[in-house]
Motif scaffolding. Structure first.
Motif, PDB file in Angstrom:
ATOM      1  N   GLU A 226      -5.344   1.229  -7.520  1.00 38.35           N
ATOM      2  CA  GLU A 226      -5.903   2.573  -7.354  1.00 38.35           C
ATOM      3  C   GLU A 226      -7.366   2.622  -7.772  1.00 38.35           C
ATOM      4  O   GLU A 226      -8.182   3.337  -7.160  1.00 38.35           O
ATOM      5  N   GLN A 227      -7.720   1.851  -8.796  1.00 40.95           N
ATOM      6  CA  GLN A 227      -9.131   1.807  -9.200  1.00 40.95           C
ATOM      7  C   GLN A 227      -9.990   1.150  -8.113  1.00 40.95           C
ATOM      8  O   GLN A 227     -11.084   1.631  -7.798  1.00 40.95           O
ATOM      9  N   TRP A 228      -9.495   0.065  -7.544  1.00 39.71           N
ATOM     10  CA  TRP A 228     -10.234  -0.572  -6.451  1.00 39.71           C
ATOM     11  C   TRP A 228     -10.311   0.357  -5.242  1.00 39.71           C
ATOM     12  O   TRP A 228     -11.342   0.407  -4.554  1.00 39.71           O
ATOM     13  N   HIS A 229      -9.259   1.079  -4.976  1.00 45.83           N
ATOM     14  CA  HIS A 229      -9.228   1.979  -3.825  1.00 45.83           C
ATOM     15  C   HIS A 229     -10.345   3.026  -3.906  1.00 45.83           C
ATOM     16  O   HIS A 229     -10.925   3.421  -2.885  1.00 45.83           O
ATOM     17  N   ALA A 230     -10.666   3.448  -5.138  1.00 46.53           N
ATOM     18  CA  ALA A 230     -11.676   4.493  -5.343  1.00 46.53           C
ATOM     19  C   ALA A 230     -13.081   3.949  -5.518  1.00 46.53           C
ATOM     20  O   ALA A 230     -14.039   4.716  -5.599  1.00 46.53           O
ATOM     21  N   ALA A 231     -13.237   2.624  -5.560  1.00 44.41           N
ATOM     22  CA  ALA A 231     -14.528   2.022  -5.916  1.00 44.41           C
ATOM     23  C   ALA A 231     -15.488   1.971  -4.735  1.00 44.41           C
ATOM     24  O   ALA A 231     -15.094   1.773  -3.585  1.00 44.41           O
ATOM     25  N   GLU A 249     -12.404 -10.787  -5.795  1.00 41.47           N
ATOM     26  CA  GLU A 249     -11.441  -9.679  -5.762  1.00 41.47           C
ATOM     27  C   GLU A 249     -12.095  -8.424  -5.198  1.00 41.47           C
ATOM     28  O   GLU A 249     -11.494  -7.694  -4.395  1.00 41.47           O
ATOM     29  N   SER A 250     -13.331  -8.174  -5.603  1.00 41.54           N
ATOM     30  CA  SER A 250     -14.055  -7.012  -5.104  1.00 41.54           C
ATOM     31  C   SER A 250     -14.280  -7.111  -3.598  1.00 41.54           C
ATOM     32  O   SER A 250     -14.017  -6.160  -2.851  1.00 41.54           O
ATOM     33  N   LEU A 251     -14.744  -8.260  -3.142  1.00 34.50           N
ATOM     34  CA  LEU A 251     -14.992  -8.434  -1.708  1.00 34.50           C
ATOM     35  C   LEU A 251     -13.696  -8.326  -0.909  1.00 34.50           C
ATOM     36  O   LEU A 251     -13.703  -7.849   0.226  1.00 34.50           O
ATOM     37  N   ALA A 252     -12.587  -8.769  -1.501  1.00 31.07           N
ATOM     38  CA  ALA A 252     -11.301  -8.656  -0.811  1.00 31.07           C
ATOM     39  C   ALA A 252     -10.938  -7.200  -0.549  1.00 31.07           C
ATOM     40  O   ALA A 252     -10.176  -6.908   0.383  1.00 31.07           O
ATOM     41  N   HIS A 253     -11.485  -6.285  -1.352  1.00 32.24           N
ATOM     42  CA  HIS A 253     -11.274  -4.854  -1.134  1.00 32.24           C
ATOM     43  C   HIS A 253     -12.402  -4.221  -0.317  1.00 32.24           C
ATOM     44  O   HIS A 253     -12.411  -3.009  -0.117  1.00 32.24           O
ATOM     45  N   GLY A 254     -13.356  -5.040   0.131  1.00 31.70           N
ATOM     46  CA  GLY A 254     -14.483  -4.490   0.878  1.00 31.70           C
ATOM     47  C   GLY A 254     -15.469  -3.747   0.003  1.00 31.70           C
ATOM     48  O   GLY A 254     -16.193  -2.867   0.481  1.00 31.70           O
ATOM     49  N   VAL A 255     -15.531  -4.095  -1.286  1.00 30.04           N
ATOM     50  CA  VAL A 255     -16.419  -3.429  -2.237  1.00 30.04           C
ATOM     51  C   VAL A 255     -17.578  -4.360  -2.580  1.00 30.04           C
ATOM     52  O   VAL A 255     -17.351  -5.479  -3.056  1.00 30.04           O
ATOM     53  N   PRO A 256     -18.827  -3.941  -2.349  1.00 37.95           N
ATOM     54  CA  PRO A 256     -19.973  -4.793  -2.684  1.00 37.95           C
ATOM     55  C   PRO A 256     -20.139  -4.955  -4.185  1.00 37.95           C
ATOM     56  O   PRO A 256     -19.542  -4.216  -4.985  1.00 37.95           O
ATOM     57  N   VAL A 257     -20.981  -5.925  -4.578  1.00 40.52           N
ATOM     58  CA  VAL A 257     -21.062  -6.337  -5.978  1.00 40.52           C
ATOM     59  C   VAL A 257     -22.520  -6.563  -6.384  1.00 40.52           C
ATOM     60  O   VAL A 257     -23.296  -7.123  -5.617  1.00 40.52           O
TER      61      VAL A 257
END
Length: 333
Positions: A226-231, A249-257
């Motif tokens: 849920e935290q990744w979903h909102a990031a 892990e971040s990139l696997a959720h499509g979240v940049p870093v």
């Protein structure tokens, strides 16, 4: 192939090393190896005589051994005895030992070979100890749902609350962005270093950011998902980092870093454009990078698109395990 996998028992929070060990053991078994995981308690990396005896007992009878460097690098005599007795012993070095180079050097000189999670880690190890029989087996990615993000933008930092992870610096950087809309979550165990965790909490309170920065504690499963979903953005600004599994892990959720320049996290981020590296000399450096991201919609969209693209090209843990298994099967040098 029968493999005995020796891991430390004194790291009880969700460290990257623990996660790597578990995923590697699982995938080695999936590839047909018989894997026996043995947990060795002790005050590692420099154990007592009783600790080292437990490690020696774990080595005894294992013909092919992978030993976490946190244990093995502090027990060179036990490693040398096992290799002398005919065992193939590989040290899985997640990160060089900062305070015990002589012990580590002697252990590395005795082993069959070394597994490192990144080229950065391998280069750092060989710069300290000279040429080694090293295989690089980068962490894989677990399939993950795409993040949706939040409004205002949500920044996450997933790491145990430890001085190396620099959460106090992050809080100070965020305190310079009070004129902008954002929220943040520091997601990690406060138990690894309770005194430092208290400093992090105190910094949040000092800057009056309790309503904007959430300290969640260590999360897993649906709570972490849920935290990744909102990031919208994640940060890894550790002073030292062998690789930085949370970047993958971040990139696997499509979240940049955003990662710290000069660490192995730069290798984890790669050249995808899904974020940036920052030379973090102080909180203002990080604050400036975050301000640029928060105030430029085009940058946010560009990073997001690049992260989504990178998400589709991440190798899984089966590639990690296949690399290790091929190295273990080679005759000793």
């Amino acid at each position: 192939m029968d493999i005995r996998f020796i891991v430390p028992g004194n790291v009880r929070h969700g460290s990257g090393g623990n996660k790597y060990n578990a995923a590697l053991a699982e995938q080695l078994a999936a590839l047909g190896a018989e894997v026996e995981t043995v947990t060795v308690d002790g005050d590692w990396p420099v154990g007592s005589p009783a600790d080292r005896q437990r490690f020696a007992d774990a080595l005894d009878g294992g013909t092919t051994v992978i030993a976490d460097g946190l244990v093995a690098s502090g027990a060179p005599e036990e490693v040398a005895a096992a290799v002398g007795g005919g065992a193939k012993v590989w040290i899985l070095s997640h990160m060089p030992l900062a305070d015990h180079p002589l012990l580590e050097g002697n252990a590395l000189a005795a082993v069959t070979g070394v597994v490192c999670p990144s080229n950065h880690a391998a280069a750092e190890l060989q710069a300290k100890h000279g040429p080694l029989n090293v295989v690089v087996a980068r962490p894989g990615a677990e399939p993950a749902d795409m993040a949706v993000g939040s409004e205002p933008p949500r920044i996450v930092a997933v790491a145990a609350l430890l001085p190396n992870k620099q959460q106090t610096l992050l809080v100070e950087a965020l305190s310079q962005l009070g004129d902008l809309s954002w929220s943040a979550a520091l997601i990690g165990s406060p138990d690894a270093d309770p005194a430092y965790a208290a400093k992090v909490r105190a910094a949040v309170e000092h800057y009056g950011l309790e309503r904007r920065i959430t300290l969640t504690g260590e999360l897993s499963g649906q709570d972490l998902a849920e935290q990744w979903h909102a990031a919208d953005l994640s940060l890894l600004i550790s002073k030292s980092e062998a690789f930085g599994m949370v970047v993958v892990e971040s990139l696997a959720h499509g979240v940049p870093v955003i990662v710290r320049e000069g660490t192995g996290a730069v290798e984890a981020l790669g050249s995808s454009g899904a974020g940036r590296t920052v030379a973090v000399e102080g909180p203002s450096d990080l604050a400036n990078a975050l301000r640029a991201w928060l105030t430029d919609p085009a940058t946010r969209e560009s990073w997001r698109r690049a992260a989504v693209y990178a998400r589709n090209d991440l190798p899984g843990w089966e590639h990690t395990a296949a690399t290790v298994l091929a190295a273990l099967a080679r005759p000793p040098r």
